[in-house]
Design a protein around this motif. Structure first.
Motif, PDB file in Angstrom:
ATOM      1  N   MET A   1       3.950  39.390 -20.827  1.00 29.89           N
ATOM      2  CA  MET A   1       3.224  39.969 -19.710  1.00 29.89           C
ATOM      3  C   MET A   1       1.729  39.934 -20.010  1.00 29.89           C
ATOM      4  N   SER A   2       0.966  39.342 -19.126  1.00 36.33           N
ATOM      5  CA  SER A   2      -0.483  39.328 -19.269  1.00 36.33           C
ATOM      6  C   SER A   2      -1.013  40.699 -18.852  1.00 36.33           C
ATOM      7  N   TYR A   3      -1.928  41.234 -19.601  1.00 37.09           N
ATOM      8  CA  TYR A   3      -2.471  42.553 -19.287  1.00 37.09           C
ATOM      9  C   TYR A   3      -3.993  42.528 -19.113  1.00 37.09           C
ATOM     10  N   ASP A   4      -4.546  41.329 -18.966  1.00 37.15           N
ATOM     11  CA  ASP A   4      -5.992  41.229 -18.820  1.00 37.15           C
ATOM     12  C   ASP A   4      -6.379  40.397 -17.616  1.00 37.15           C
ATOM     13  N   ARG A   5      -7.613  40.597 -17.199  1.00 35.63           N
ATOM     14  CA  ARG A   5      -8.254  39.783 -16.179  1.00 35.63           C
ATOM     15  C   ARG A   5      -9.530  39.291 -16.869  1.00 35.63           C
ATOM     16  N   THR A   6      -9.713  37.982 -16.913  1.00 34.87           N
ATOM     17  CA  THR A   6     -10.751  37.404 -17.759  1.00 34.87           C
ATOM     18  C   THR A   6     -11.662  36.451 -16.995  1.00 34.87           C
ATOM     19  N   ALA A   7     -12.943  36.506 -17.341  1.00 35.31           N
ATOM     20  CA  ALA A   7     -13.920  35.534 -16.846  1.00 35.31           C
ATOM     21  C   ALA A   7     -14.621  34.940 -18.055  1.00 35.31           C
ATOM     22  N   ARG A   8     -14.827  33.636 -18.023  1.00 35.35           N
ATOM     23  CA  ARG A   8     -15.538  32.935 -19.100  1.00 35.35           C
ATOM     24  C   ARG A   8     -16.912  32.557 -18.568  1.00 35.35           C
ATOM     25  N   LEU A   9     -17.950  33.065 -19.238  1.00 33.57           N
ATOM     26  CA  LEU A   9     -19.319  32.794 -18.830  1.00 33.57           C
ATOM     27  C   LEU A   9     -19.909  31.709 -19.716  1.00 33.57           C
ATOM     28  N   ALA A  10     -20.635  30.797 -19.110  1.00 36.33           N
ATOM     29  CA  ALA A  10     -21.273  29.711 -19.865  1.00 36.33           C
ATOM     30  C   ALA A  10     -22.680  30.140 -20.244  1.00 36.33           C
ATOM     31  N   THR A  11     -22.769  31.194 -21.037  1.00 38.24           N
ATOM     32  CA  THR A  11     -24.081  31.667 -21.458  1.00 38.24           C
ATOM     33  C   THR A  11     -24.097  31.865 -22.973  1.00 38.24           C
ATOM     34  N   THR A  12     -25.220  31.584 -23.564  1.00 39.26           N
ATOM     35  CA  THR A  12     -25.364  31.808 -25.000  1.00 39.26           C
ATOM     36  C   THR A  12     -26.142  33.093 -25.272  1.00 39.26           C
ATOM     37  N   ASP A  13     -26.650  33.736 -24.234  1.00 41.27           N
ATOM     38  CA  ASP A  13     -27.423  34.968 -24.384  1.00 41.27           C
ATOM     39  C   ASP A  13     -26.505  36.166 -24.143  1.00 41.27           C
ATOM     40  N   PHE A  14     -26.024  36.763 -25.228  1.00 37.73           N
ATOM     41  CA  PHE A  14     -25.057  37.862 -25.138  1.00 37.73           C
ATOM     42  C   PHE A  14     -25.640  39.073 -24.407  1.00 37.73           C
ATOM     43  N   ASP A  15     -26.870  39.439 -24.722  1.00 36.75           N
ATOM     44  CA  ASP A  15     -27.487  40.602 -24.077  1.00 36.75           C
ATOM     45  C   ASP A  15     -27.628  40.396 -22.569  1.00 36.75           C
ATOM     46  N   ALA A  16     -27.968  39.185 -22.161  1.00 33.77           N
ATOM     47  CA  ALA A  16     -28.065  38.885 -20.726  1.00 33.77           C
ATOM     48  C   ALA A  16     -26.697  38.982 -20.070  1.00 33.77           C
ATOM     49  N   ALA A  17     -25.661  38.540 -20.779  1.00 35.01           N
ATOM     50  CA  ALA A  17     -24.295  38.636 -20.249  1.00 35.01           C
ATOM     51  C   ALA A  17     -23.896  40.099 -20.070  1.00 35.01           C
ATOM     52  N   VAL A  18     -24.210  40.932 -21.049  1.00 34.47           N
ATOM     53  CA  VAL A  18     -23.878  42.363 -20.960  1.00 34.47           C
ATOM     54  C   VAL A  18     -24.605  42.994 -19.774  1.00 34.47           C
ATOM     55  N   ASP A  19     -25.879  42.665 -19.601  1.00 31.08           N
ATOM     56  CA  ASP A  19     -26.631  43.191 -18.454  1.00 31.08           C
ATOM     57  C   ASP A  19     -25.997  42.755 -17.136  1.00 31.08           C
ATOM     58  N   ALA A  20     -25.573  41.503 -17.060  1.00 28.89           N
ATOM     59  CA  ALA A  20     -24.936  40.989 -15.845  1.00 28.89           C
ATOM     60  C   ALA A  20     -23.611  41.703 -15.583  1.00 28.89           C
ATOM     61  N   VAL A  21     -22.852  41.977 -16.639  1.00 29.58           N
ATOM     62  CA  VAL A  21     -21.576  42.689 -16.489  1.00 29.58           C
ATOM     63  C   VAL A  21     -21.835  44.102 -15.962  1.00 29.58           C
ATOM     64  N   ARG A  22     -22.812  44.774 -16.512  1.00 26.95           N
ATOM     65  CA  ARG A  22     -23.146  46.130 -16.051  1.00 26.95           C
ATOM     66  C   ARG A  22     -23.498  46.126 -14.559  1.00 26.95           C
ATOM     67  N   ARG A  23     -24.312  45.154 -14.137  1.00 24.28           N
ATOM     68  CA  ARG A  23     -24.718  45.058 -12.728  1.00 24.28           C
ATOM     69  C   ARG A  23     -23.518  44.756 -11.838  1.00 24.28           C
ATOM     70  N   ALA A  24     -22.681  43.810 -12.260  1.00 19.09           N
ATOM     71  CA  ALA A  24     -21.514  43.433 -11.449  1.00 19.09           C
ATOM     72  C   ALA A  24     -20.551  44.610 -11.300  1.00 19.09           C
ATOM     73  N   LEU A  25     -20.354  45.364 -12.359  1.00 22.38           N
ATOM     74  CA  LEU A  25     -19.485  46.542 -12.279  1.00 22.38           C
ATOM     75  C   LEU A  25     -20.102  47.614 -11.378  1.00 22.38           C
ATOM     76  N   ALA A  26     -21.394  47.842 -11.534  1.00 20.11           N
ATOM     77  CA  ALA A  26     -22.084  48.837 -10.700  1.00 20.11           C
ATOM     78  C   ALA A  26     -21.991  48.468  -9.225  1.00 20.11           C
ATOM     79  N   ASP A  27     -22.115  47.183  -8.920  1.00 19.20           N
ATOM     80  CA  ASP A  27     -22.011  46.726  -7.531  1.00 19.20           C
ATOM     81  C   ASP A  27     -20.641  47.030  -6.934  1.00 19.20           C
ATOM     82  N   GLN A  28     -19.639  47.215  -7.780  1.00 24.79           N
ATOM     83  CA  GLN A  28     -18.280  47.517  -7.325  1.00 24.79           C
ATOM     84  C   GLN A  28     -17.929  48.999  -7.500  1.00 24.79           C
ATOM     85  N   GLY A  29     -18.942  49.816  -7.773  1.00 25.34           N
ATOM     86  CA  GLY A  29     -18.732  51.266  -7.840  1.00 25.34           C
ATOM     87  C   GLY A  29     -18.309  51.801  -9.196  1.00 25.34           C
TER      88      GLY A  29
END
Length: 130
Positions: A1-29
């Motif tokens: 049973m799969s228990y995850d939902r995953t997205a693969r980002l083509a970015t080498t900047d980890f901090d930028a990815a984390v910032d983008a994740v925070r924004r995307a989550l905030a946009d969804q409440g």
């Protein structure tokens, strides 16, 4: 049973990815209640080096309220953990599949909460890969 939902980002900047994740989550409440820097913790406690690995405890208060009204023990599965981690030249963003709440509790009253949470998490993950 799969228990995850995953997205693969083509970015080498980890901090930028984390910032983008925070924004995307905030946009969804979703707000971030907790943050665990696994890389830093394992380095400090064990002297172990590993790739960037961050666990964000995301919470959508209305959905959390609905879930807790259906089953007080579901707090064991809250907040929704979202992992942002380095995977070679990519960054993976993984969220616990909300349908796991339905599977583990066997409560039909949890289904609408899981469906709404899934839709919101999927929208956040999709926004990251556009």
């Amino acid at each position: 049973m799969s228990y995850d939902r995953t997205a693969r980002l083509a970015t080498t900047d980890f901090d930028a990815a984390v910032d983008a994740v925070r924004r995307a989550l905030a946009d969804q409440g979703f707000g971030i209640l907790t943050e665990i820097d696994v890389k830093a913790t394992l380095k400090a406690k064990l002297g172990h080096d590993m790739e960037d690995y961050l666990i964000l405890g995301a919470c959508n208060p209305p959905l959390a309220h609905q879930a807790l009204e259906a089953d007080r023990s579901v707090g064991l599965l809250l907040p929704c953990n979202v992992v942002v981690r380095r995977d070679g030249d990519h960054t993976l963003v993984q969220a616990l599949d909300p349908n796991t709440m339905v599977t583990l509790t066997s409560l039909d009253t949890m289904r609408p909460v899981a469906e709404e949470a899934t839709a919101r998490l999927d929208a956040a993950l999709d926004a990251l890969t556009r």
